[in-house]
Design a protein around this motif. Structure first.
Motif, PDB file in Angstrom:
ATOM      1  N   ASP A   1      -9.481   3.602  -2.518  1.00 37.28           N
ATOM      2  CA  ASP A   1      -8.889   3.631  -3.846  1.00 37.28           C
ATOM      3  C   ASP A   1      -8.772   2.223  -4.399  1.00 37.28           C
ATOM      4  N   ARG A   2      -8.485   1.288  -3.461  1.00 36.86           N
ATOM      5  CA  ARG A   2      -8.334  -0.100  -3.858  1.00 36.86           C
ATOM      6  C   ARG A   2      -8.979  -0.983  -2.823  1.00 36.86           C
TER       7      ARG A   2
ATOM      8  N   ILE B   1       0.859  -1.181   0.000  1.00 37.88           N
ATOM      9  CA  ILE B   1       0.000   0.000   0.000  1.00 37.88           C
ATOM     10  C   ILE B   1       0.896   1.232   0.000  1.00 37.88           C
ATOM     11  N   GLN B   2       0.528   2.200  -0.831  1.00 39.39           N
ATOM     12  CA  GLN B   2       1.345   3.409  -0.964  1.00 39.39           C
ATOM     13  C   GLN B   2       0.806   4.526  -0.084  1.00 39.39           C
TER      14      GLN B   2
ATOM     15  N   ALA C   1      -9.065  -2.156  -8.086  1.00 42.88           N
ATOM     16  CA  ALA C   1      -9.098  -0.702  -7.986  1.00 42.88           C
ATOM     17  C   ALA C   1     -10.544  -0.246  -8.058  1.00 42.88           C
TER      18      ALA C   1
ATOM     19  N   ALA D   1      -1.045   6.381   4.283  1.00 48.08           N
ATOM     20  CA  ALA D   1      -1.690   5.218   3.685  1.00 48.08           C
ATOM     21  C   ALA D   1      -2.721   4.737   4.701  1.00 48.08           C
TER      22      ALA D   1
ATOM     23  N   PHE E   1      -6.871   1.909   1.344  1.00 50.89           N
ATOM     24  CA  PHE E   1      -6.993   0.509   0.944  1.00 50.89           C
ATOM     25  C   PHE E   1      -8.085  -0.164   1.769  1.00 50.89           C
TER      26      PHE E   1
ATOM     27  N   GLU F   1      -2.825   6.475  -0.194  1.00 52.31           N
ATOM     28  CA  GLU F   1      -3.809   5.557  -0.747  1.00 52.31           C
ATOM     29  C   GLU F   1      -4.736   5.048   0.357  1.00 52.31           C
TER      30      GLU F   1
END
Ligand SMILES: Nc1ncnc2c1ncn2[C@@H]1O[C@H](COP(=O)(O)OP(=O)(O)OP(=O)(O)O)[C@@H](O)[C@H]1O
Ligand SMILES: [Mg+2]
Lengths: 329, 309
Positions: B201-202, B27-28, B216, B185, B33, B31
């Motif tokens: 986002d995902r 995970i960035q 996504a 994140a 998640f 972002e």
């Protein structure tokens, strides 16, 4: 270092912010005041203050001797054997000897005062032990019960250090509570009985002879000897709390053992291994005044046994706490 | 750029039961998640390993490259989390609770504490005992606690659990805000996709300790899948049986009957042709509806409808 200080501060904060802690202190203060009131109503305080204290002591001795004589007389009339070491006679004889020591050495006895009261309140240390056990039993188990352990252990501090801050906090609680008993006893004693002086001396029996020692040092040794038992039982409760995460269990087991410790030792006293029982060694006073409970025990032996128990309690606590998966309840 | 959080073939065995069977994903920063799975899928267990509450049987968790196993302090310094319920000391005020945790990480000022209180909108009840807080207020306090030390990764285990729809909407709004403003994140677990879909986002879908899909959200279903975009088509027509037969023989479409409605999937481009076929064969058409295949549909397909609450 300051990090660790902050952790200890946190733990102290969590102990003292709770009402239950303050109720403990209120009960302690109540016990001390009640004790003072009780002592006040039984003793006549200022009997040795006048210049005629020698006559008072001699009068006391005469009465004690009379009491012993009538006791012996009565026992004889009832066809009962009376020996020299009958406990009733012994008690009065000790008082007489003590009074004689005052007379022979020309020491004016102090009337009952704040210091003597502090010394008498050394018995409250078992209550302090009890309260410390309650704190030790809860300090880890409660975090699990509240679920806050999860937030506590996801900080950049190792689990060992978190646990150490908790253990140190328990000992600090014991220290503060001891100081509380000490100071409140001194103040309440002062109000009820007045002070005997800055550093009065007291006549005590030591190795079956009388000496006069500083009252303050006597107070410290009375409190000091009880601390051994306090630390051992507290560490034990702490370990149970870490292992079983259940404060009620830790309180129950620790208090049961504390109460029945002497009985356990007495029960097994004829076994070889009796001297290795923790409770045979917690009372170090046995070496200062008189003979040890079990033959062959020495001060260094007891200290070694205590250390071994202590290290085992600590090792189990730390290993279990470090390894444990924190999940659910 | 090093991932905010990276799971490397993460496994957990308790007794002889394998609960987590090798999870790998990363995970960035910035972002959001979503970590979705039915009850007992292993979400909480995974999160516990991510933050070092549970030992890792095999594999590793890296936070900004630091292993939670071998570099605990460094790794966990970058994590803020709520695991399961937002449990706080009920006998302390919100402020006292936050200060308690603030003291445990170096460099958190009182200003920062006030800042996070403002961020989650708890200014008013902060001096009240947490025992009197509503669940929503405790959720916010939990998030505030997790943000104190400006972590790179924020982990929220079922933050919508027990909240009413308004509460869920609020959480949704400020989680996006937090991801944006604090540039972290965010990992959110839930067993209800619909609750968190809009803020993610995902989405990663976990079932029986295995990651069965990563998806996504914003780029739509078709874009991330190489297959042709499919639409859900519903047609009210009579006679229904004949229509279904025609679709099967002429277009190889397996349609499902539902009273007078038939529904099936098809690409958008094919729809006029299908209708032409039906009309040619004297089928009466009353209405045609077209809708996108939602993530929810896909989720149902993946894990089976019954396992979702
Ligand atoms: N200590 C344990 N011992 C044995 N099995 C466990 C233990 N903890 C969890 N499990 C099992 O691991 C599985 C995953 O549990 P986990 O709590 O991670 O699920 P979850 O995805 O968080 O579910 P939920 O949506 O209900 O919160 C469950 O089947 C559970 O029974
Ligand atoms: Mg869970």
């Amino acid at each position: 270092m300051s990090r660790f200080f902050k952790l200890v501060f946190n733990e102290q904060f969590k102990i003292y912010i709770r009402k239950s802690t303050w109720i403990m202190y209120i009960i302690l203060a109540g016990l001390i005041i009640g004790n003072a009131a009780l002592t006040n109503s039984f003793d006549e305080p200022n009997k040795y203050t006048d210049d005629n204290w020698r006559e008072v002591l001699e009068e006391e001795n005469k009465l004690l001797q009379q009491d012993n004589d009538t006791y012996t007389q009565e026992m004889k009339e009832n066809d009962q054997e009376v020996t020299e070491d009958d406990s009733y006679l012994q008690f009065n004889m000790t008082e007489i000897e003590k009074n004689n020591y005052y007379l022979e050495n020309d020491i004016q006895p102090h009337s009952y005062g704040a210091w003597q009261f502090v010394l008498d309140n050394a018995m409250l240390l078992s209550v302090v032990s009890l309260l410390t056990i309650i704190i030790a039993a809860g300090i880890v188990a409660n975090e699990f019960r509240w679920g806050t352990i999860k937030l506590l252990l996801i900080r950049p501090i190792s689990r060992s250090v978190v646990l150490l801050s908790k253990y140190v906090s328990v000992l600090l609680f014991a220290l503060f509570t001891l100081i509380f008993v000490y100071v409140v006893s001194l103040l309440v004693g002062g109000v009820f009985f007045g002070f005997e002086g800055i550093n009065p001396s007291i006549v005590i029996e030591k190795n079956s002879a009388f000496t006069d020692v500083s009252m303050v040092s006597e107070v410290f040794s009375a409190y000091g000897y009880s601390i051994v038992n306090l630390v051992m039982m507290t560490t034990f409760a702490f370990m149970i709390s870490v292992v079983f995460r259940n404060s009620a269990l830790a309180i129950g087991v620790a208090i049961f053992l504390m109460m029945s410790g002497n009985t356990i030792v007495a029960f097994f006293s004829d076994r070889d291994w009796a001297k290795y029982i923790l409770f045979a060694n917690t009372d170090l006073k046995q070496y200062a005044s008189g003979t040890p409970w079990i033959e062959g025990m020495t001060l260094s032996f007891s200290i070694t046994v205590l250390l071994v128990y202590y290290i085992i309690f600590m090792a189990i606590s730390w290993i279990v706490f470090k390894k444990r998966d924190v999940a659910g309840h | 750029m090093v991932a905010a959080m990276e799971l490397i073939d993460l496994k957990k065995t308790i007794g002889n039961k394998e609960i987590i069977k090798g999870l790998s994903f990363s995970i960035q920063k910035g972002e959001v998640f979503g970590f979705i799975g039915p009850n007992g899928a292993g979400k909480t267990t995974t999160i516990r390993m991510m933050v070092g509450l549970m030992s890792i049987t095999d594999g590793d968790v890296r936070i900004l490259g630091n292993s939670i196993k071998t570099d605990f302090s460094k790794a966990v310094r970058e994590v803020g989390a709520i695991v399961e319920n937002p449990e706080m000391y009920p006998f302390m005020t919100g402020w006292q609770n936050l200060m308690h945790y603030a003291r445990m990480t170096p460099g958190i000022t009182k200003e920062r504490v006030k800042e996070v209180i403002h961020l989650v909108g708890l200014e008013k009840p902060i001096k009240e005992k947490v025992g009197r807080y509503s669940l929503g207020m405790r959720q916010r306090l939990g998030i505030a606690q997790a943000l104190l030390h400006k972590p790179s990764v924020l982990i929220l285990d079922e933050p919508t659990n027990g909240l009413d729809p308004a509460g869920i909407r609020e959480i949704r709004e400020y989680i996006r805000k937090i991801a944006l403003e604090e540039h972290v994140a965010v990992i959110i677990s839930s067993h209800l996709l619909s609750e968190i879909e809009q803020m993610c986002d995902r989405i990663g879908i976990i079932k029986n300790g295995e990651l069965i899909a990563i998806q996504a959200v914003r780029e739509n279903v078709e874009a991330s899948n190489q297959e042709v975009a499919l639409e859900q088509v519903q047609i009210e027509a009579t006679p229904v049986d004949k229509a279904i037969n025609l679709l099967r023989t002429n277009h190889e479409i397996e349609a499902v009957r539902n009273d007078n409605m038939i529904s099936f999937r098809s690409s958008k481009e094919a729809i006029p042709k299908l209708i032409e076929t039906l009309v040619k064969h004297q089928i009466a058409i009353y209405q045609v509806g077209v809708s996108k295949v939602t993530l929810e549909d896909k989720f149902f397909n993946l894990i089976g409808e019954n396992t979702i609450e």
